[in-house]
Write a protein that holds these residues in place. Structure first.
Motif, mmCIF file in Angstrom:
data_model
loop_
_atom_site.group_PDB
_atom_site.id
_atom_site.type_symbol
_atom_site.label_atom_id
_atom_site.label_comp_id
_atom_site.label_asym_id
_atom_site.label_seq_id
_atom_site.Cartn_x
_atom_site.Cartn_y
_atom_site.Cartn_z
ATOM 1 N N TYR A 98 -37.357 -60.041 -71.988
ATOM 2 C CA TYR A 98 -38.721 -59.597 -71.669
ATOM 3 C C TYR A 98 -39.218 -60.420 -70.479
ATOM 4 O O TYR A 98 -40.204 -61.150 -70.564
ATOM 5 N N GLU A 101 -42.648 -59.430 -68.649
ATOM 6 C CA GLU A 101 -43.732 -59.806 -69.549
ATOM 7 C C GLU A 101 -43.943 -61.328 -69.533
ATOM 8 O O GLU A 101 -45.078 -61.799 -69.533
ATOM 9 N N ASN A 112 -43.525 -63.357 -79.356
ATOM 10 C CA ASN A 112 -44.582 -62.356 -79.175
ATOM 11 C C ASN A 112 -44.417 -61.509 -77.920
ATOM 12 O O ASN A 112 -45.234 -60.624 -77.676
ATOM 13 N N LYS A 115 -44.517 -57.767 -78.279
ATOM 14 C CA LYS A 115 -45.869 -57.249 -78.536
ATOM 15 C C LYS A 115 -46.614 -56.985 -77.227
ATOM 16 O O LYS A 115 -47.419 -56.070 -77.145
ATOM 17 N N GLU A 118 -45.502 -53.705 -76.102
ATOM 18 C CA GLU A 118 -46.045 -52.699 -77.023
ATOM 19 C C GLU A 118 -47.532 -52.432 -76.759
ATOM 20 O O GLU A 118 -47.983 -51.288 -76.794
ATOM 21 N N ILE A 119 -48.284 -53.483 -76.460
ATOM 22 C CA ILE A 119 -49.720 -53.360 -76.219
ATOM 23 C C ILE A 119 -50.013 -52.698 -74.870
ATOM 24 O O ILE A 119 -50.977 -51.967 -74.733
#
Length: 159
Positions: A98, A101, A112, A115, A118-119
């Protein structure tokens, strides 16, 4: 490809030597690690030092998860310089795949990072992605359009 880990580790010293500090903590780290290596050599033998060197060498070169070095820092498609990987090897590599991110939110815990994607799918789903770390290694080796020079070098902005 075998020496890519050394280029990855030493590149900052050549590209931006003024940003590589030589302070108390860096020297302290060097001496602690040298002492540890010496301790292992004395107590276990030369095999321990060879093991450390070879594990570093192979983990950053042809190991399947080492493809993240290429996916994260080489231009492989268009002008994108970093690619996230969302495959199963992330479970073994603490979600290092990731990568976009992580750069957007460097203080988010590795656990995290999924997430974040995903958000905010509108920010990450349309970015180029690395589908396979082993595939990135093979492409780096066999695709003549990708080389050690397929990196982005930023130039200082002068005002």
């Amino acid at each position: 490809m075998f020496f890519q880990i050394f280029a990855y580790a030493l590149r900052p010293m050549f590209i931006k030597p003024d940003l590589v500090p030589l302070d108390f903590w860096v020297l302290c780290n060097f001496f602690v690690m040298a002492f540890f290596d010496y301790f292992m050599f004395v107590t276990v033998g030369w095999q321990a030092v060879v093991y450390f060197l070879l594990s570093t060498f192979f983990a950053g070169s042809i190991h399947p998860t080492a493809g993240h070095f290429i996916a994260e820092h080489y231009v492989m498609e268009g002008d994108a310089e970093t690619y996230s990987y969302y495959g199963p090897l992330n479970r073994l590599a603490y979600n290092v795949g990731y990568h976009n991110e992580h750069h957007d939110f460097p203080n988010i815990a590795w656990s995290n990072l999924p997430k974040v994607k995903e958000i905010a799918p509108e920010y990450y789903d349309n970015l180029p992605q690395c589908k396979s770390w082993p595939g990135a290694i093979l492409r780096y080796i066999f695709d003549d359009s990708i080389s050690p020079f397929s990196r982005v070098k930023r130039h200082k902005k002068y005002e």
